[in-house]
Write a protein that holds these residues in place. Structure first.
Motif, PDB file in Angstrom:
ATOM      1  N   ASP A  41      32.212  41.419  33.354  1.00 49.30           N
ATOM      2  CA  ASP A  41      33.275  41.974  34.295  1.00 49.30           C
ATOM      3  C   ASP A  41      34.369  40.853  34.729  1.00 49.30           C
ATOM      4  N   SER A  42      35.494  40.965  34.660  1.00 50.04           N
ATOM      5  CA  SER A  42      36.423  39.990  34.733  1.00 50.04           C
ATOM      6  C   SER A  42      37.663  40.847  35.631  1.00 50.04           C
ATOM      7  N   ILE A  43      38.493  39.975  36.404  1.00 48.82           N
ATOM      8  CA  ILE A  43      39.485  40.350  37.233  1.00 48.82           C
ATOM      9  C   ILE A  43      40.717  40.744  35.741  1.00 48.82           C
ATOM     10  N   THR A  44      41.608  41.601  36.212  1.00 49.49           N
ATOM     11  CA  THR A  44      42.866  41.734  35.222  1.00 49.49           C
ATOM     12  C   THR A  44      44.151  41.396  36.121  1.00 49.49           C
ATOM     13  N   LEU A  45      45.244  40.957  35.253  1.00 49.69           N
ATOM     14  CA  LEU A  45      46.461  40.546  36.020  1.00 49.69           C
ATOM     15  C   LEU A  45      46.778  41.608  36.906  1.00 49.69           C
ATOM     16  N   GLY A  46      46.683  42.875  36.762  1.00 52.16           N
ATOM     17  CA  GLY A  46      47.458  43.562  37.789  1.00 52.16           C
ATOM     18  C   GLY A  46      46.853  43.575  38.995  1.00 52.16           C
ATOM     19  N   GLY A  47      45.581  42.999  39.043  1.00 55.63           N
ATOM     20  CA  GLY A  47      45.168  42.890  40.432  1.00 55.63           C
ATOM     21  C   GLY A  47      45.208  41.449  40.882  1.00 55.63           C
ATOM     22  N   VAL A  48      46.078  40.498  40.563  1.00 54.09           N
ATOM     23  CA  VAL A  48      46.329  39.497  40.949  1.00 54.09           C
ATOM     24  C   VAL A  48      47.898  39.297  41.374  1.00 54.09           C
ATOM     25  N   SER A  49      48.076  38.752  42.594  1.00 52.36           N
ATOM     26  CA  SER A  49      49.400  38.442  43.020  1.00 52.36           C
ATOM     27  C   SER A  49      49.824  37.061  43.486  1.00 52.36           C
ATOM     28  N   GLU A  50      50.928  36.645  43.464  1.00 48.64           N
ATOM     29  CA  GLU A  50      51.235  35.344  43.802  1.00 48.64           C
ATOM     30  C   GLU A  50      50.859  35.440  45.462  1.00 48.64           C
ATOM     31  N   GLY A  51      50.259  34.434  45.751  1.00 52.13           N
ATOM     32  CA  GLY A  51      49.945  34.177  47.293  1.00 52.13           C
ATOM     33  C   GLY A  51      48.524  34.517  47.592  1.00 52.13           C
ATOM     34  N   ASP A  52      47.752  35.085  46.616  1.00 51.22           N
ATOM     35  CA  ASP A  52      46.281  35.655  46.695  1.00 51.22           C
ATOM     36  C   ASP A  52      45.520  34.043  47.086  1.00 51.22           C
ATOM     37  N   GLU A  53      44.795  34.201  47.881  1.00 59.66           N
ATOM     38  CA  GLU A  53      43.651  33.214  48.134  1.00 59.66           C
ATOM     39  C   GLU A  53      42.384  33.382  47.497  1.00 59.66           C
ATOM     40  N   LEU A  54      42.058  32.226  46.823  1.00 52.52           N
ATOM     41  CA  LEU A  54      40.450  32.480  46.014  1.00 52.52           C
ATOM     42  C   LEU A  54      39.714  32.104  47.003  1.00 52.52           C
ATOM     43  N   PRO A  55      38.491  32.813  46.876  1.00 59.78           N
ATOM     44  CA  PRO A  55      37.352  32.509  47.854  1.00 59.78           C
ATOM     45  C   PRO A  55      36.945  30.984  47.850  1.00 59.78           C
ATOM     46  N   VAL A  56      36.988  30.521  48.874  1.00 61.23           N
ATOM     47  CA  VAL A  56      36.456  29.148  49.135  1.00 61.23           C
ATOM     48  C   VAL A  56      35.005  28.741  48.727  1.00 61.23           C
ATOM     49  N   LEU A  57      34.861  27.575  47.969  1.00 65.64           N
ATOM     50  CA  LEU A  57      33.637  27.144  47.662  1.00 65.64           C
ATOM     51  C   LEU A  57      33.228  25.859  48.486  1.00 65.64           C
TER      52      LEU A  57
END
Lengths: 161, 172
Positions: free
Chosen positions: A6-22
């Motif tokens: 399972d991996s993300i695809t580019l279509g699900g990614v947008s400028e400004g998206d925040e990644l989960p904090v670790l």
């Protein structure tokens, strides 16, 4: 058995998206294990007396290759295994010591499909302690453009990191 | 016009310190590295995922420099070896006792796989004129380390920006 890829695809990614904090509580073991795992034998990464009395700092501190490994883990936790790092740039501003709680956060600064058809996400990542940025990192990671795309199959001129 | 000494100027863009890693890439270190950052990426732990996605096991890309760090001791050496020798050569040449690395960029190419024999070579890209920062006076330099596998394929390039300096006095 079907592999879990399972991996993300580019279509699900947008400028400004925040990644989960670790967030991670750093111990002396974290620092020493990271230094030795990266074959960095320099004493400021394992010898408290050297760090304090020779280097004049407060404690042993996390080495750069181990920080790179933390950033890689952070990026691929988000992308999944098909995410393929293209490049990373670090700027060190401060040190990470035992008893620090380090926080890694990230934001998508852009996406593109390059001339070879490879999908890319550009990320601004910060490793901070108590709100102070210790290391900033810009990462460029290839992500699949569709569910049947796999950046790891790219070779030669088809891989332009 | 450059103020660099001719012997330093002559080394810019020239391959130096070409060497092979001390041992083949091995999975024990891969797992130790993943454990050190709790990296559960199945590429490194699950044979089926590695087979499907990368055609077999690979090393985490950020381990590039790990394969070149010399053993802390070996029987044919009396002094500890230094990684990134060009950096230390410049410190000595300009008589700058202190140094820090300010920036580090890694570009990843072909995946590194267990059993690979990786070799590295260092290229000095630039040396600045003397500069004064809050640390002291010295010079900035940029060094590329290129990594290739046994098939002469480029597996990565690391670029380091270093600042060699002398606290509170002339930087040479």
């Amino acid at each position: 058995m079907v592999a879990d890829t399972d991996s993300i695809t580019l279509g699900g990614v947008s400028e400004g998206d925040e990644l989960p904090v670790l967030s991670y509580d750093v111990s002396a073991t974290t620092i020493v294990l990271g230094a030795l795992a990266s074959r960095d034998w320099r004493p400021m990464h394992h010898d408290y007396d050297f760090a304090v009395n020779r280097n004049g700092i407060r404690d042993i501190f996390m080495n750069t290759p181990n920080q790179a490994a933390w950033f890689e883990r952070y990026v691929t936790d988000w992308t999944g295994p098909k995410g393929r790092l293209g490049r990373m740039t670090f700027r060190m501003k401060g040190s990470v010591f035992p008893k620090d709680t380090m926080t890694i956060s990230g934001r998508v600064s852009g996406t593109e499909i390059d001339d070879t058809g490879c999908g890319w996400a550009d990320l601004d990542i910060e490793l901070s302690v108590d709100g102070d940025t210790k290391t900033s990192c810009q990462a460029r990671v290839a992500v699949p453009t569709s569910s049947d795309d796999n950046p790891w199959t790219r070779r030669g001129d088809h891989w332009q990191p | 016009m450059s103020d660099l000494p001719p012997d330093v100027e002559a080394k810019i863009g020239v391959i130096q310190h070409e060497e092979e890693g001390g041992f083949p890439v091995e999975r024990g270190y891969i797992w130790t590295s993943c454990a050190s950052v709790e990296n559960g990426n199945p590429l490194f732990w699950d044979e089926a995922v590695a087979s499907e996605v990368t055609g077999g096991p690979i090393a985490p890309p950020t381990m590039l420099s790990v394969w070149f760090r010399p053993h802390h001791w070996s029987p044919d050496r009396t002094e500890p070896a230094l990684p990134l020798q060009v950096h230390f050569d410049l410190k000595e040449r300009f008589e700058l006792p202190e140094a820090v690395m300010t920036d580090n960029t890694i570009v990843f190419h072909e995946p590194v796989r267990p059993g690979d024999r990786i070799r590295s070579r260092q290229v000095l890209r630039s040396v600045s004129e003397p500069k004064t920062t809050k640390l002291g006076t010295g010079r900035f330099w940029v060094i590329d380390v290129e990594y290739l596998n046994q098939h002469d394929e480029l597996v990565g390039v690391e670029s380091y920006t270093g600042f060699g300096y002398r606290r509170g006095s002339d930087g040479g």
